[in-house]
Design a protein around this motif. Structure first.
Motif, short mmCIF file in Angstrom:
data_model
loop_
_atom_site.label_atom_id
_atom_site.label_comp_id
_atom_site.label_asym_id
_atom_site.label_seq_id
_atom_site.Cartn_x
_atom_site.Cartn_y
_atom_site.Cartn_z
N TYR A 1 -18.10 -25.19 -24.47
CA TYR A 1 -18.74 -25.92 -23.37
C TYR A 1 -20.22 -26.14 -23.70
O TYR A 1 -21.11 -25.56 -23.08
N ARG B 1 -23.47 -29.68 -18.20
CA ARG B 1 -22.92 -30.37 -17.02
C ARG B 1 -21.42 -30.09 -16.87
O ARG B 1 -20.83 -30.43 -15.84
N GLU B 2 -20.81 -29.50 -17.89
CA GLU B 2 -19.38 -29.20 -17.85
C GLU B 2 -19.18 -27.71 -18.15
O GLU B 2 -18.79 -27.33 -19.24
N ASP C 1 -22.05 -28.82 -23.29
CA ASP C 1 -22.72 -29.66 -22.29
C ASP C 1 -22.83 -28.87 -20.99
O ASP C 1 -21.82 -28.53 -20.37
#
Length: 204
Positions: free
Chosen positions: A158, A162-163, A160
């Motif tokens: 993960y 945002r995720e 990013d």
């Protein structure tokens, strides 16, 4: 403190090694890949090339290191999250056989302090059994078990922010920083997750 760090070239290990050294520790960093030895040396560790499944060589390596602590940060996970299901058996073997060999090597070398990674989320089937085996074995050796939440951040599944993964989770850098502060914990099981709490579960 002199630490034999098994898994020094892993995603967590390469970040943990320089922080341990900055905290005043000497680190013998184990990797099974000769190609990664120069990188460990650049981080300030004493590279040890050894396969955890070679019990005799592992015992010899730990004896030669004469550490104060053996730290188990070994996993056998694929680089691609899509291959996780196919890699479960390999990681379960690491938790069983790898843990058994590391604890035996520590015992043979007279090392009394052991710290090992586990996970804070629920597993099933073979993964659950292997996790329980690891934790029970480490606690049986009066060691410390660190249950990490799912990692997110650079070089994880993960990257990013945002995720993020479902809880329990922890940013990789936070997990590394808190592992350094765990060196003096009393034997037991601790959760390292994003809620900022370190929950102690007494040894049964």
């Amino acid at each position: 403190m002199r630490i034999f760090l098994a898994g020094a070239s892993g995603v967590l290990g390469v970040r943990l090694t320089p922080l341990l050294i900055a905290a005043g520790c000497e680190v013998a960093g184990m990797t099974r890949s000769p190609d990664k030895a120069p990188m460990l040396a650049e981080l300030g560790a004493e590279p040890v090339v050894c396969d955890v499944y070679d019990a005799a060589a592992l015992e010899q390596a730990v004896r030669a290191c004469a550490p104060d602590m053996v730290m188990h940060q070994l996993t056998d996970l694929p680089d691609d999250a899509a291959e996780l299901a196919a890699g479960r058996a390999a990681n379960a073997r690491m938790r069983r056989e790898g843990t058994t060999n590391l604890l035996a090597a520590a015992r043979a070398a007279g090392v009394e302090r052991v710290l090992a990674q586990s996970v804070a989320w629920e597993l099933s089937g073979e993964g659950k059994a292997a996790k329980e085996f690891l934790e029970e074995s480490v606690r049986g050796a009066d060691g410390v078990v660190l249950r990490y939440g799912q990692f997110y951040g650079p070089d994880t599944y993960y990257p990013d922010l945002r995720e993020q993964p479902d809880p329990p989770r922890i940013h990789l850098d936070e997990a590394v920083a808190r592992t350094v502060t765990a060196l003096d914990l009393a034997p037991g099981t601790y959760a390292l997750v994003d809620d900022g709490q370190v929950d102690f579960e007494p040894v049964q």
